[in-house]
Design an enzyme around this catalytic site. Sequence first.
Site, PDB file in Angstrom:
ATOM      1  N   TYR A 171       0.839  -1.200   0.000  1.00  0.00           N
ATOM      2  CA  TYR A 171       0.000   0.000   0.000  1.00  0.00           C
ATOM      3  C   TYR A 171       0.876   1.252   0.000  1.00  0.00           C
ATOM      4  CZ  TYR A 171      -3.605   3.307   1.565  1.00  0.00           C
ATOM      5  OH  TYR A 171      -4.476   4.368   1.670  1.00  0.00           O
ATOM      6  N   LYS A 205       0.951   4.333  -2.824  1.00  0.00           N
ATOM      7  CA  LYS A 205       0.680   5.724  -2.494  1.00  0.00           C
ATOM      8  C   LYS A 205       1.886   6.629  -2.771  1.00  0.00           C
ATOM      9  CE  LYS A 205      -3.626   5.503  -1.422  1.00  0.00           C
ATOM     10  NZ  LYS A 205      -4.620   6.190  -2.279  1.00  0.00           N
TER      11      LYS A 205
END
Length: 239
Positions: free
Chosen positions: A132, A136
């Site tokens: 993740y 990002k």
Amino acid sequence: MAHVFITGSADGLGRATAEVLLGEGHKVVVHVRNEKRRSAVEDLDASVVVGDLADADETRSVADQVNRLGPVDVVIHNAGVYPSGPMIAVNAVAPYVLTALIHRPRRLVYLTSGMHRGGRDDLRALSGHGSYSDSKLYVTTLALAVARLWPEVLSNAVDPGWVPTRMGGPGAPDDLRLGHLTQEWLATSDDPRALTTGGYWYHQRRQNPHPAAARADFQNELLAALADLTGVTLDGAKA
């Protein structure tokens, strides 16, 4: 009043943003993953586009649907997945493809996360097995790259905080209203601070992102890798 497209608008921050902007009189296009999710936005006075951003062809279809609705002034890249699933595809690759294929708006807002600071400043995660944080970091880098390459467009990244949405969980400590205030402000406000570009924002305060996100060499490497992966070139990027 602005014409605004918001990805991932069936619930959470995306839906909350749509509700606020509609309440202010803006024209909004919302997005849902599939036809079953259309019922989640039927109560909104908004146009609806449908497509799974984990799928390359459906992502292209979403861009086509938006373009057929006429020029949009703002795109808010809100859709995201965590902690599992196709995080790189949805969180990073899809925003790139939509940025490249949707007729160029006046403002772009990309949702990121403070967790991007734990991302790896290389491109190995584009294979689809990244974290993740990697996803990002990539979308933050995309936002700042677009700001550099398209100076006529206001492009910014927003960390909404850890808020109590379906993704964030009921125990998330941050304020839900503050979680979508900044993207609404960047999308529509005439505040001089909101009329700037290339920022990384948290609750209407500009902060410093991961150093790699602002590096032109890393931006160019990412854009080239995304072009190779998708077959879509971002206008203005180096070949």
